[in-house]
Motif scaffolding. Structure first.
Motif, PDB file in Angstrom:
ATOM      1  N   THR A  59       0.859  -1.183   0.000  1.00 21.09           N
ATOM      2  CA  THR A  59       0.000   0.000   0.000  1.00 21.09           C
ATOM      3  C   THR A  59       0.893   1.230   0.000  1.00 21.09           C
ATOM      4  N   ARG A  60       0.332   2.365  -0.297  1.00 22.58           N
ATOM      5  CA  ARG A  60       1.110   3.601  -0.267  1.00 22.58           C
ATOM      6  C   ARG A  60       1.738   3.806   1.113  1.00 22.58           C
ATOM      7  N   GLU A  61       0.964   3.557   2.166  1.00 21.48           N
ATOM      8  CA  GLU A  61       1.457   3.745   3.529  1.00 21.48           C
ATOM      9  C   GLU A  61       2.610   2.783   3.840  1.00 21.48           C
ATOM     10  N   ASP A  62       2.449   1.520   3.447  1.00 20.62           N
ATOM     11  CA  ASP A  62       3.510   0.545   3.698  1.00 20.62           C
ATOM     12  C   ASP A  62       4.763   0.859   2.892  1.00 20.62           C
ATOM     13  N   ARG A  63       4.580   1.300   1.664  1.00 14.29           N
ATOM     14  CA  ARG A  63       5.748   1.675   0.860  1.00 14.29           C
ATOM     15  C   ARG A  63       6.475   2.860   1.507  1.00 14.29           C
TER      16      ARG A  63
END
Length: 183
Positions: A59-63
């Motif tokens: 996800t954007r957050e995990d990346r």
């Protein structure tokens, strides 16, 4: 008295699409720098994801979290005189900017290198088979294909790998570091 180039640390972040040549260039540059007496570490994105960021998704957050973790480690190494070569996609401008800002706050050099390989050539190289899997519908969220990649607008250096050998690209990177007093 300024530190000798072999004693100056820096984070050299190589960003680009999957199969752009980031890791290949980082490993070849590391070999050349080590032969010259530099302390060098390559923080490979795949290895870091496996050991430091396992459990994170894409996800954007995990990346973003993954990039921040890698940036922290790179900055720590660089602040101790190591050239931290970081071949990591880091698809979002704001994530790379946050790492740059953290480096700036500590006076640690951060150099953003855009390995600017066209997606068509990356797809032909397809080192890990990701483009083929995405085309077959086996995976989604491939950076630069069906997930965003925000190319740097003003990197310190943009390396064009098409129609060039690894040695030619590494020579360009080495010259760039030399001009900045890092090699």
């Amino acid at each position: 008295m300024a530190a000798a180039p072999s004693e100056r640390g820096a984070t050299v972040w190589l960003t680009g699409l999957p199969s752009a040549g980031k890791t290949t260039l980082a490993r070849a540059l590391a070999e050349r720098l080590r032969a010259e007496g530099h302390e060098v570490e390559v923080l490979d994105g795949d290895e870091i994801r496996e050991f430091l960021s396992s459990g994170l998704g894409f996800t954007r957050e995990d990346r973003h979290t993954n990039v921040q973790r890698i940036g922290f480690v790179a900055g720590l190494l660089a602040s101790h005189g190591v050239k931290a070569l970081v071949p990591v996609i880091a698809p979002y401008t704001d994530s790379r900017a946050a790492v740059r800002a953290r480096h700036a706050a500590t006076g640690t050099p951060f150099l953003e290198i855009h390995v600017a390989t066209p997606v068509t050539l990356c797809s032909e190289r397809d080192v890990k088979g990701l483009y083929a899997k995405q085309a077959a519908g086996e995976i989604s969220g491939l950076t630069g294909v069906d997930d965003p990649y925000e190319a740097p607008e003003n990197p310190e250096l943009r390396v064009q790998t098409q129609r060039r050998s690894v040695a030619e690209s590494v020579a360009e990177l080495h010259t760039f570091l030399t001009e900045r007093g890092l090699a």
